[in-house]
Design a protein around this motif. Structure first.
Motif, PDB file in Angstrom:
ATOM      1  N   ARG A  54       0.851  -1.185   0.000  1.00 50.98           N
ATOM      2  CA  ARG A  54       0.000   0.000   0.000  1.00 50.98           C
ATOM      3  C   ARG A  54       0.884   1.231   0.000  1.00 50.98           C
ATOM      4  O   ARG A  54       2.029   1.197   0.452  1.00 50.98           O
ATOM      5  CB  ARG A  54      -0.949   0.017   1.197  1.00 50.98           C
ATOM      6  CG  ARG A  54      -0.261   0.154   2.541  1.00 50.98           C
ATOM      7  CD  ARG A  54      -1.240   0.328   3.690  1.00 50.98           C
ATOM      8  NE  ARG A  54      -0.537   0.592   4.931  1.00 50.98           N
ATOM      9  CZ  ARG A  54      -0.153  -0.326   5.802  1.00 50.98           C
ATOM     10  NH1 ARG A  54      -0.426  -1.603   5.550  1.00 50.98           N
ATOM     11  NH2 ARG A  54       0.481   0.000   6.915  1.00 50.98           N
ATOM     12  N   GLU A  55       0.345   2.331  -0.500  1.00 48.48           N
ATOM     13  CA  GLU A  55       1.004   3.625  -0.492  1.00 48.48           C
ATOM     14  C   GLU A  55      -0.064   4.705  -0.454  1.00 48.48           C
ATOM     15  O   GLU A  55      -1.240   4.447  -0.757  1.00 48.48           O
ATOM     16  CB  GLU A  55       1.859   3.826  -1.762  1.00 48.48           C
ATOM     17  CG  GLU A  55       3.076   2.933  -1.882  1.00 48.48           C
ATOM     18  CD  GLU A  55       4.245   3.404  -1.026  1.00 48.48           C
ATOM     19  OE1 GLU A  55       4.143   4.494  -0.414  1.00 48.48           O
ATOM     20  OE2 GLU A  55       5.249   2.674  -0.948  1.00 48.48           O
ATOM     21  N   GLY A  56       0.343   5.911  -0.113  1.00 47.21           N
ATOM     22  CA  GLY A  56      -0.521   7.074  -0.259  1.00 47.21           C
ATOM     23  C   GLY A  56      -0.217   7.739  -1.590  1.00 47.21           C
ATOM     24  O   GLY A  56      -0.901   7.563  -2.585  1.00 47.21           O
ATOM     25  N   SER A  57       0.853   8.514  -1.592  1.00 52.31           N
ATOM     26  CA  SER A  57       1.349   9.156  -2.819  1.00 52.31           C
ATOM     27  C   SER A  57       2.864   9.155  -2.723  1.00 52.31           C
ATOM     28  O   SER A  57       3.470  10.131  -2.285  1.00 52.31           O
ATOM     29  CB  SER A  57       0.807  10.585  -2.938  1.00 52.31           C
ATOM     30  OG  SER A  57       1.324  11.228  -4.088  1.00 52.31           O
ATOM     31  N   PRO A  58       3.511   8.058  -3.112  1.00 48.98           N
ATOM     32  CA  PRO A  58       4.951   7.903  -2.861  1.00 48.98           C
ATOM     33  C   PRO A  58       5.785   8.962  -3.568  1.00 48.98           C
ATOM     34  O   PRO A  58       5.785   9.056  -4.794  1.00 48.98           O
ATOM     35  CB  PRO A  58       5.262   6.496  -3.378  1.00 48.98           C
ATOM     36  CG  PRO A  58       4.156   6.179  -4.333  1.00 48.98           C
ATOM     37  CD  PRO A  58       2.944   6.890  -3.812  1.00 48.98           C
ATOM     38  N   ASN A  59       6.512   9.743  -2.777  1.00 48.25           N
ATOM     39  CA  ASN A  59       7.326  10.796  -3.363  1.00 48.25           C
ATOM     40  C   ASN A  59       8.458  10.264  -4.214  1.00 48.25           C
ATOM     41  O   ASN A  59       8.905  10.926  -5.152  1.00 48.25           O
ATOM     42  CB  ASN A  59       7.869  11.713  -2.266  1.00 48.25           C
ATOM     43  CG  ASN A  59       7.066  12.988  -2.130  1.00 48.25           C
ATOM     44  OD1 ASN A  59       5.839  12.965  -2.241  1.00 48.25           O
ATOM     45  ND2 ASN A  59       7.733  14.097  -1.903  1.00 48.25           N
ATOM     46  N   THR A  60       8.934   9.053  -3.913  1.00 51.45           N
ATOM     47  CA  THR A  60      10.016   8.496  -4.705  1.00 51.45           C
ATOM     48  C   THR A  60       9.606   8.341  -6.157  1.00 51.45           C
ATOM     49  O   THR A  60      10.409   8.563  -7.066  1.00 51.45           O
ATOM     50  CB  THR A  60      10.450   7.131  -4.134  1.00 51.45           C
ATOM     51  OG1 THR A  60      10.780   7.288  -2.757  1.00 51.45           O
ATOM     52  CG2 THR A  60      11.659   6.603  -4.868  1.00 51.45           C
ATOM     53  N   VAL A  61       8.367   7.952  -6.404  1.00 50.61           N
ATOM     54  CA  VAL A  61       7.880   7.834  -7.775  1.00 50.61           C
ATOM     55  C   VAL A  61       7.875   9.200  -8.449  1.00 50.61           C
ATOM     56  O   VAL A  61       8.311   9.354  -9.598  1.00 50.61           O
ATOM     57  CB  VAL A  61       6.474   7.204  -7.803  1.00 50.61           C
ATOM     58  CG1 VAL A  61       5.843   7.319  -9.187  1.00 50.61           C
ATOM     59  CG2 VAL A  61       6.552   5.740  -7.388  1.00 50.61           C
ATOM     60  N   LYS A  62       7.410  10.228  -7.746  1.00 52.37           N
ATOM     61  CA  LYS A  62       7.368  11.567  -8.331  1.00 52.37           C
ATOM     62  C   LYS A  62       8.775  12.099  -8.584  1.00 52.37           C
ATOM     63  O   LYS A  62       9.024  12.767  -9.599  1.00 52.37           O
ATOM     64  CB  LYS A  62       6.579  12.491  -7.409  1.00 52.37           C
ATOM     65  CG  LYS A  62       5.090  12.153  -7.364  1.00 52.37           C
ATOM     66  CD  LYS A  62       4.332  13.003  -6.362  1.00 52.37           C
ATOM     67  CE  LYS A  62       4.418  12.460  -4.973  1.00 52.37           C
ATOM     68  NZ  LYS A  62       3.510  13.129  -4.012  1.00 52.37           N
ATOM     69  N   GLU A  63       9.700  11.803  -7.686  1.00 57.23           N
ATOM     70  CA  GLU A  63      11.083  12.223  -7.888  1.00 57.23           C
ATOM     71  C   GLU A  63      11.713  11.487  -9.064  1.00 57.23           C
ATOM     72  O   GLU A  63      12.499  12.066  -9.826  1.00 57.23           O
ATOM     73  CB  GLU A  63      11.868  12.006  -6.603  1.00 57.23           C
ATOM     74  CG  GLU A  63      11.436  12.954  -5.487  1.00 57.23           C
ATOM     75  CD  GLU A  63      11.889  12.558  -4.105  1.00 57.23           C
ATOM     76  OE1 GLU A  63      11.645  13.331  -3.152  1.00 57.23           O
ATOM     77  OE2 GLU A  63      12.479  11.457  -3.959  1.00 57.23           O
ATOM     78  N   ALA A  64      11.363  10.196  -9.237  1.00 58.12           N
ATOM     79  CA  ALA A  64      11.842   9.455 -10.400  1.00 58.12           C
ATOM     80  C   ALA A  64      11.329  10.079 -11.692  1.00 58.12           C
ATOM     81  O   ALA A  64      12.071  10.206 -12.678  1.00 58.12           O
ATOM     82  CB  ALA A  64      11.412   7.992 -10.305  1.00 58.12           C
ATOM     83  N   LEU A  65      10.052  10.469 -11.706  1.00 53.17           N
ATOM     84  CA  LEU A  65       9.501  11.125 -12.891  1.00 53.17           C
ATOM     85  C   LEU A  65      10.280  12.393 -13.217  1.00 53.17           C
ATOM     86  O   LEU A  65      10.593  12.658 -14.384  1.00 53.17           O
ATOM     87  CB  LEU A  65       8.032  11.472 -12.675  1.00 53.17           C
ATOM     88  CG  LEU A  65       7.039  10.322 -12.490  1.00 53.17           C
ATOM     89  CD1 LEU A  65       5.630  10.882 -12.392  1.00 53.17           C
ATOM     90  CD2 LEU A  65       7.140   9.326 -13.624  1.00 53.17           C
ATOM     91  N   ALA A  66      10.587  13.172 -12.195  1.00 54.85           N
ATOM     92  CA  ALA A  66      11.307  14.425 -12.421  1.00 54.85           C
ATOM     93  C   ALA A  66      12.686  14.190 -13.013  1.00 54.85           C
ATOM     94  O   ALA A  66      13.229  15.066 -13.697  1.00 54.85           O
ATOM     95  CB  ALA A  66      11.415  15.198 -11.113  1.00 54.85           C
ATOM     96  N   CYS A  67      13.256  13.008 -12.772  1.00 55.78           N
ATOM     97  CA  CYS A  67      14.576  12.649 -13.309  1.00 55.78           C
ATOM     98  C   CYS A  67      14.481  11.831 -14.593  1.00 55.78           C
ATOM     99  O   CYS A  67      15.504  11.352 -15.101  1.00 55.78           O
ATOM    100  CB  CYS A  67      15.369  11.868 -12.264  1.00 55.78           C
ATOM    101  SG  CYS A  67      15.775  12.808 -10.770  1.00 55.78           S
TER     102      CYS A  67
END
Length: 314
Positions: free
Chosen positions: A228-241
C-alpha cells in the motif's frame, strides 16, 4: 499568517519541503514534534515508530501552551497528532493524512477523529475513497530544482556504481514489510534470467535527500512493489529525473504514470517482469518530467495555502 505545525516526524523530507515552500509564500511556520524517539526505518515513513501512549499524552501541554501564541490555525500532520490538535480550544485545525495513518492499524482512530477537524487533506484519490468524508486531495510536491535529469554515467561515477550493469533501484530498506522487498527481489531475478545482460538490484537508504537525485539518475529503472502507499514521493522524484518506473497499483501511482513511457503499473508479476525487462533491454529514459510539473512543490504549496486561507477566514 501564522501556522502551528504538529508532526510525528519533523525530519520527513516531504514535510520539510512543504514547510519551506509555505514559508517562501510568507506563512510563518512553527513546528512541534511528538516527544520520544521515532525508530521507523525511513524518515519518510510517517510514522508512529515505537512511541508510547505516554509520549503522545505529554505532547498535549506543549500544544496547548503554543496554541495560545497568536496563531491562525493548527496543521496536524499525520493522523496521530489529530487528538492534540482537536483538544486545543481556540484554533481551527487542518489535518493532513499521509497514508499509513489512514490505511494502517490506526486507520479506525483516524476516521473517527478526522471529521472533527475543519479541513482534511489526503495524498491521493485512493486515500479519499478510503476516508469517505469531505477532504481535499493535495499530494506532497516534488522539488523540481533538486530532482532533474542528468547524465547516467556521470551519476554512476558520483555514487560509485558500475557502468556495465542494468541497475534496478528499490528505494526502501528491505526490512520495511509494507514495501515488499521479497517480491521486488523475485521480479528482478526473473528479469535477470530472461535478459542476456548483467542485472542487479540496489537499495538507496539513509541517503541525504539532496543526493537522491544522483541515485535516481544512475539507475535504469525504479521498482516499487508496496502492499500500500498514499502518494509515494520516490515515484514523483523518479519522474522528475526521467527514470522509468515499474510499480504495483497502489496509492496514486497509476495516476502519476498515466502517459509516462516507458513505465508499467500492474498487480500481476508477469506483467511487472515483462515491463521491467523491456525497459532494461532498451535502456531508454522516460518522459516523466513533463508529467512531474503538475505536482511540483510550488503548485502543491499554493493549493495547501488556499486551504489555510479558507479555514482561517471561515
Amino acid at each position: 499568517m501564522r501556522v502551528l505545525n504538529l508532526v510525528t516526524n519533523a525530519q520527513s523530507q516531504f514535510f520539510r519541503a512543504q514547510v519551506a515552500e509555505l514559508e517562501r509564500r510568507g506563512v510563518e511556520m512553527t513546528t512541534l514534534s511528538v516527544p520520544g524517539e521515532n525508530h521507523s526505518q525511513s524518515v519518510d515513513a510517517g510514522t508512529e515508530g515505537s512511541r508510547s501512549v505516554w509520549d503522545y499524552a505529554r505532547f498535549y501541554p506543549s500544544v496547548l501552551s503554543q496554541s495560545l501564541g497568536g496563531y491562525d490555525l493548527v496543521h496536524a500532520n499525520y493522523g496521530l497528532t489529530a487528538p492534540m490538535a482537536i483538544a486545543q480550544p481556540r484554533l481551527p485545525v487542518v489535518l493532513s493524512l499521509w497514508g499509513s495513518d489512514l490505511m494502517g492499524r490506526y486507520g479506525p482512530v483516524t476516521k473517527r477523529l478526522a471529521p472533527l477537524c475543519d479541513a482534511v487533506v489526503v495524498m491521493s484519490q485512493g486515500m479519499a475513497d478510503v476516508y469517505g468524508g469531505d477532504c481535499r486531495v493535495i499530494p506532497h510536491g516534488v522539488d523540481l530544482d533538486m530532482f532533474e535529469p542528468m547524465d547516467r554515467d556521470g551519476a554512476r561515477e558520483e555514487v560509485g556504481w558500475p557502468t556495465d550493469e542494468r541497475i534496478v533501484l528499490f528505494p526502501y530498506p528491505p526490512k520495511r514489510e509494507v514495501k515488499n522487498h521479497p517480491r521486488a527481489r523475485a521480479i528482478v531475478d526473473r528479469v535477470a534470467a530472461r535478459l542476456d545482460l548483467p542485472v542487479s538490484m540496489r537499495t538507496a537508504t539513509d541517503i541525504p535527500h539532496e543526493r537522491m537525485s544522483y541515485y535516481l539518475n544512475a539507475a535504469d529503472a525504479l521498482l516499487l512493489t508496496s502492499h500500500r502507499e498514499g502518494s509515494p514521493n520516490t515515484v514523483k522524484e523518479a519522474l522528475a529525473c526521467n527514470l522509468p518506473v515499474v510499480a504495483t497499483d497502489v496509492g496514486d501511482v497509476a495516476r502519476r504514470l498515466d502517459g509516462v513511457e516507458p513505465s508499467t503499473v500492474s498487480d500481476d508479476d508477469d506483467e511487472l517482469v515483462t515491463g521491467l525487462a523491456e525497459i532494461l533491454r532498451s535502456g531508454d529514459r522516460s518522459n516523466g518530467r513533463e508529467h512531474a510539473t503538475e505536482i511540483g512543490v510550488e503548485r502543491m504549496g499554493a493549493r495547501l495555502l488556499s486551504v489555510y486561507e479558507s479555514v482561517a477566514t471561515s
